[in-house]
Design a protein around this motif. Structure first.
Motif, PDB file in Angstrom:
ATOM      1  N   MET A 197      31.433  52.372  -9.902  1.00 41.03           N
ATOM      2  CA  MET A 197      30.692  52.857  -8.254  1.00 41.03           C
ATOM      3  C   MET A 197      31.724  53.661  -8.661  1.00 41.03           C
ATOM      4  SD  MET A 197      31.634  51.205  -4.788  1.00 41.03           S
ATOM      5  CE  MET A 197      32.055  50.655  -5.781  1.00 41.03           C
ATOM      6  N   ALA A 198      30.989  56.075  -8.418  1.00 45.94           N
ATOM      7  CA  ALA A 198      31.023  56.814  -8.479  1.00 45.94           C
ATOM      8  C   ALA A 198      31.598  57.250  -6.857  1.00 45.94           C
ATOM      9  CB  ALA A 198      30.456  57.417  -9.100  1.00 45.94           C
ATOM     10  N   ILE A 199      32.271  57.166  -6.673  1.00 46.00           N
ATOM     11  CA  ILE A 199      33.428  57.771  -5.380  1.00 46.00           C
ATOM     12  C   ILE A 199      33.194  58.978  -4.937  1.00 46.00           C
ATOM     13  CG2 ILE A 199      34.845  56.967  -3.594  1.00 46.00           C
ATOM     14  CD1 ILE A 199      36.064  55.183  -6.001  1.00 46.00           C
ATOM     15  N   ASP A 200      31.921  58.963  -3.865  1.00 48.66           N
ATOM     16  CA  ASP A 200      31.938  60.524  -3.146  1.00 48.66           C
ATOM     17  C   ASP A 200      33.155  59.849  -2.304  1.00 48.66           C
ATOM     18  OD1 ASP A 200      31.571  62.301  -1.905  1.00 48.66           O
ATOM     19  OD2 ASP A 200      29.036  62.093  -1.355  1.00 48.66           O
ATOM     20  N   TYR A 201      34.682  61.120  -2.130  1.00 52.59           N
ATOM     21  CA  TYR A 201      35.459  61.362  -1.692  1.00 52.59           C
ATOM     22  C   TYR A 201      35.222  62.423   0.346  1.00 52.59           C
ATOM     23  CZ  TYR A 201      38.099  58.393  -4.752  1.00 52.59           C
ATOM     24  OH  TYR A 201      38.995  57.253  -5.301  1.00 52.59           O
ATOM     25  N   SER A 202      33.869  62.912  -0.381  1.00 55.52           N
ATOM     26  CA  SER A 202      33.122  64.274   0.229  1.00 55.52           C
ATOM     27  C   SER A 202      34.335  63.966   1.852  1.00 55.52           C
ATOM     28  CB  SER A 202      32.528  64.505   0.703  1.00 55.52           C
ATOM     29  OG  SER A 202      32.063  64.787  -0.370  1.00 55.52           O
ATOM     30  N   LEU A 203      34.086  62.879   3.213  1.00 61.62           N
ATOM     31  CA  LEU A 203      33.971  62.601   4.003  1.00 61.62           C
ATOM     32  C   LEU A 203      34.577  61.368   4.442  1.00 61.62           C
ATOM     33  CD1 LEU A 203      34.055  63.824   6.702  1.00 61.62           C
ATOM     34  CD2 LEU A 203      31.084  63.560   7.319  1.00 61.62           C
ATOM     35  N   TYR A 204      35.325  61.399   4.639  1.00 63.28           N
ATOM     36  CA  TYR A 204      36.348  59.844   4.450  1.00 63.28           C
ATOM     37  C   TYR A 204      36.919  59.660   5.233  1.00 63.28           C
ATOM     38  CZ  TYR A 204      40.166  56.353   2.071  1.00 63.28           C
ATOM     39  OH  TYR A 204      40.294  54.909   2.380  1.00 63.28           O
ATOM     40  N   LEU A 205      36.357  58.203   6.041  1.00 62.11           N
ATOM     41  CA  LEU A 205      37.058  58.095   8.097  1.00 62.11           C
ATOM     42  C   LEU A 205      37.528  57.141   7.802  1.00 62.11           C
ATOM     43  CD1 LEU A 205      36.478  58.045  11.293  1.00 62.11           C
ATOM     44  CD2 LEU A 205      33.841  56.584  10.509  1.00 62.11           C
ATOM     45  N   ILE A 206      38.832  57.111   8.458  1.00 68.43           N
ATOM     46  CA  ILE A 206      39.477  56.722   8.582  1.00 68.43           C
ATOM     47  C   ILE A 206      39.586  55.649  10.360  1.00 68.43           C
ATOM     48  CG2 ILE A 206      42.102  55.593   8.647  1.00 68.43           C
ATOM     49  CD1 ILE A 206      42.583  58.162   6.734  1.00 68.43           C
ATOM     50  N   THR A 207      39.164  54.093  10.664  1.00 61.95           N
ATOM     51  CA  THR A 207      39.175  53.287  11.683  1.00 61.95           C
ATOM     52  C   THR A 207      40.374  53.613  12.822  1.00 61.95           C
ATOM     53  OG1 THR A 207      39.876  51.129  11.490  1.00 61.95           O
ATOM     54  CG2 THR A 207      37.111  52.203  10.864  1.00 61.95           C
ATOM     55  N   ASP A 208      40.032  53.682  13.905  1.00 60.68           N
ATOM     56  CA  ASP A 208      41.270  53.099  14.980  1.00 60.68           C
ATOM     57  C   ASP A 208      41.135  52.889  15.834  1.00 60.68           C
ATOM     58  OD1 ASP A 208      43.775  53.053  16.701  1.00 60.68           O
ATOM     59  OD2 ASP A 208      44.597  54.608  15.947  1.00 60.68           O
ATOM     60  N   ARG A 209      40.861  51.543  16.047  1.00 62.58           N
ATOM     61  CA  ARG A 209      39.499  51.867  17.586  1.00 62.58           C
ATOM     62  C   ARG A 209      39.996  51.278  19.096  1.00 62.58           C
ATOM     63  NH1 ARG A 209      44.150  47.811  16.510  1.00 62.58           N
ATOM     64  NH2 ARG A 209      44.982  46.076  17.330  1.00 62.58           N
ATOM     65  N   LEU A 210      41.346  51.687  18.469  1.00 59.50           N
ATOM     66  CA  LEU A 210      42.295  52.448  20.555  1.00 59.50           C
ATOM     67  C   LEU A 210      41.788  54.177  20.607  1.00 59.50           C
ATOM     68  CD1 LEU A 210      45.787  51.419  19.879  1.00 59.50           C
ATOM     69  CD2 LEU A 210      43.652  50.418  21.079  1.00 59.50           C
ATOM     70  N   LEU A 211      41.006  54.858  19.439  1.00 57.80           N
ATOM     71  CA  LEU A 211      40.537  55.810  19.569  1.00 57.80           C
ATOM     72  C   LEU A 211      39.263  56.134  20.128  1.00 57.80           C
ATOM     73  CD1 LEU A 211      43.401  57.976  17.213  1.00 57.80           C
ATOM     74  CD2 LEU A 211      43.673  57.574  19.248  1.00 57.80           C
ATOM     75  N   VAL A 212      38.703  55.508  20.111  1.00 55.90           N
ATOM     76  CA  VAL A 212      37.410  55.207  20.130  1.00 55.90           C
ATOM     77  C   VAL A 212      37.014  55.490  22.025  1.00 55.90           C
ATOM     78  CG1 VAL A 212      36.563  54.477  18.094  1.00 55.90           C
ATOM     79  CG2 VAL A 212      36.458  52.657  20.419  1.00 55.90           C
ATOM     80  N   GLY A 213      37.971  55.577  23.211  1.00 52.94           N
ATOM     81  CA  GLY A 213      37.856  55.373  24.336  1.00 52.94           C
ATOM     82  C   GLY A 213      36.736  54.823  24.825  1.00 52.94           C
ATOM     83  N   ASP A 214      35.716  54.794  25.233  1.00 52.21           N
ATOM     84  CA  ASP A 214      34.999  54.513  25.492  1.00 52.21           C
ATOM     85  C   ASP A 214      33.829  53.733  25.044  1.00 52.21           C
ATOM     86  OD1 ASP A 214      35.769  54.785  28.819  1.00 52.21           O
ATOM     87  OD2 ASP A 214      34.433  56.541  29.545  1.00 52.21           O
ATOM     88  N   LYS A 215      33.391  54.453  24.146  1.00 50.13           N
ATOM     89  CA  LYS A 215      32.403  54.014  22.973  1.00 50.13           C
ATOM     90  C   LYS A 215      32.589  52.678  22.543  1.00 50.13           C
ATOM     91  CE  LYS A 215      33.287  57.601  20.402  1.00 50.13           C
ATOM     92  NZ  LYS A 215      34.403  58.065  21.375  1.00 50.13           N
ATOM     93  N   ASP A 216      31.382  52.144  21.991  1.00 50.82           N
ATOM     94  CA  ASP A 216      31.690  50.548  21.404  1.00 50.82           C
ATOM     95  C   ASP A 216      32.015  51.360  19.973  1.00 50.82           C
ATOM     96  OD1 ASP A 216      31.103  48.004  20.687  1.00 50.82           O
ATOM     97  OD2 ASP A 216      30.105  49.135  19.398  1.00 50.82           O
ATOM     98  N   PHE A 217      33.787  50.848  19.529  1.00 50.96           N
ATOM     99  CA  PHE A 217      33.803  50.809  17.928  1.00 50.96           C
ATOM    100  C   PHE A 217      33.178  50.959  17.786  1.00 50.96           C
ATOM    101  CE2 PHE A 217      36.450  48.552  15.079  1.00 50.96           C
ATOM    102  CZ  PHE A 217      37.316  50.052  14.482  1.00 50.96           C
ATOM    103  N   PHE A 218      32.137  49.584  16.642  1.00 48.12           N
ATOM    104  CA  PHE A 218      31.298  49.273  15.630  1.00 48.12           C
ATOM    105  C   PHE A 218      29.414  50.512  15.526  1.00 48.12           C
ATOM    106  CE2 PHE A 218      33.191  45.166  15.673  1.00 48.12           C
ATOM    107  CZ  PHE A 218      33.967  45.550  14.624  1.00 48.12           C
ATOM    108  N   ASP A 219      29.554  50.799  16.793  1.00 50.83           N
ATOM    109  CA  ASP A 219      28.603  52.024  16.752  1.00 50.83           C
ATOM    110  C   ASP A 219      29.154  52.529  16.905  1.00 50.83           C
ATOM    111  OD1 ASP A 219      26.553  50.279  18.452  1.00 50.83           O
ATOM    112  OD2 ASP A 219      26.389  50.759  20.552  1.00 50.83           O
ATOM    113  N   ALA A 220      30.194  53.678  17.153  1.00 52.08           N
ATOM    114  CA  ALA A 220      30.962  54.597  16.661  1.00 52.08           C
ATOM    115  C   ALA A 220      30.928  55.034  15.177  1.00 52.08           C
ATOM    116  CB  ALA A 220      32.165  55.109  17.485  1.00 52.08           C
ATOM    117  N   ILE A 221      31.955  53.831  14.896  1.00 55.49           N
ATOM    118  CA  ILE A 221      31.783  53.846  13.321  1.00 55.49           C
ATOM    119  C   ILE A 221      30.109  54.179  12.441  1.00 55.49           C
ATOM    120  CG2 ILE A 221      32.606  52.829  10.969  1.00 55.49           C
ATOM    121  CD1 ILE A 221      34.694  51.645  13.034  1.00 55.49           C
TER     122      ILE A 221
END
Ligand code: NI
Lengths: 209, 209
Positions: free
Chosen positions: A1-25
């Motif tokens: 697989m060719a990996i595109d490292y351009s925009l790499y999102l790391i999760t933290d369920r405690l940082l989404v605030g009022d938003k739904d975690f899975f929706d935000a991602i």
């Protein structure tokens, strides 16, 4: 697989605030995130497994690889695309031998010595930082600055992703020193509109400079 | 490997008080512990790995199997003799398929339904409890009592080890309902003399009743 490292999102369920975690991602992926890492701390194995499994399904819809942070067992259990480990995790040589050579293996480094060690021991990429001071709970000491990032880029032959305090305002500097991408947590997840945040970041990153 | 479940010591580095952690365990093994589980919470992977690796070496000197709690990756990384998982850990079927069939797999259960599920999914033994109320931070709800333990023993065909609040004063009751062994944390590790504690427990357990 060719990996595109351009925009790499790391999760933290405690940082989404009022938003739904899975929706935000999901919105962030829709906005242009190219690589996703599930990084959850202070969580039991069952919950981590369930979150990782769901994120793998979501990431797959966007053809984006899912990397698990720290937990080799979770990576194996959900058959993730890769694992990211740091200085306080399992030894990288042990991890590589269990993970197999076909999976993506990332390694956190805050200096050239750590980065070279990671490369030697089988890392596919280096997460270098914290580049700038940050409020997120990363396994990082003091900020290494653009100078520290540049040194790492110049010494290893694998892709380097900058992490820590990166925003739309400084990402061109990260690109200028030769990083292959930027990694963010709250810079995306804590934003009101994660789609918009991701979209602006990737557009800025892809801009000819 | 024929496993002797008689006296099953579970670790907790926070419960040894002023004693040296590894010495306390070594003395307990010398006193007669027959099975050892490394169970450490709120610890990074690197430290867990290092502790588990050292305990594996110590346990080997006594020909005692070493089981890792929860962390399948640590079990794989140190090539432990087995893994023990509970209701909040990775799914047991996933764990068994990754761990392989030759390793010992333990499963925590507090009722017959959980115990039967564990047996069906490939557990080699059941850790049943908490039998009595306990101060240790176990993944257990309310005490199941001797009655609860007896029900589990009567329903599964794999060995059952009692856990939770077990002491020299009540272990004969545990034996009487058909458990194959007793599991202790503070009942050994928090004692001043862990050698003596283990020795008295195993002698009492082995007594003809
Ligand atoms: Ni140099």
């Amino acid at each position: 697989m060719a990996i595109d490292y351009s925009l790499y999102l790391i999760t933290d369920r405690l940082l989404v605030g009022d938003k739904d975690f899975f929706d935000a991602i999901t919105y962030a992926l829709n906005g242009g995130v190219t690589l996703l890492q599930v990084r959850e701390k202070n969580i039991d194995s069952k919950n981590f497994y369930n979150i990782a499994l769901k994120l793998k399904q979501i990431a797959r819809e966007f053809n984006v690889p899912l990397i698990v942070n720290d937990r080799l067992d979770i990576a194996l259990a959900i058959d993730a695309d890769g694992l990211h480990i740091g200085q306080n995790d399992l030894p990288i040589d042990v991890v590589r031998s269990i993970l197999g050579k076909d999976k993506i293996l990332g390694y956190s480094a805050s200096n050239v010595e750590e980065a070279l060690y990671g490369e030697k021991m089988g890392a596919d990429y280096i997460g270098a930082g914290a580049v700038f001071a940050t409020g997120s709970k990363l396994d990082a000491g003091d900020a290494i600055g653009l100078k520290g990032l540049k040194e790492i880029v110049e010494h290893v032959h694998i892709p380097v992703v900058g992490i820590g305090g990166i925003s739309i305002n400084n990402l061109s500097e990260i690109k200028a020193v030769g990083a292959e991408g930027i990694s963010l947590i709250s810079g995306i997840l804590s934003q009101k509109d994660t789609y918009k945040a991701a979209k602006e970041l990737i557009q800025q990153w892809k801009k000819k400079s």
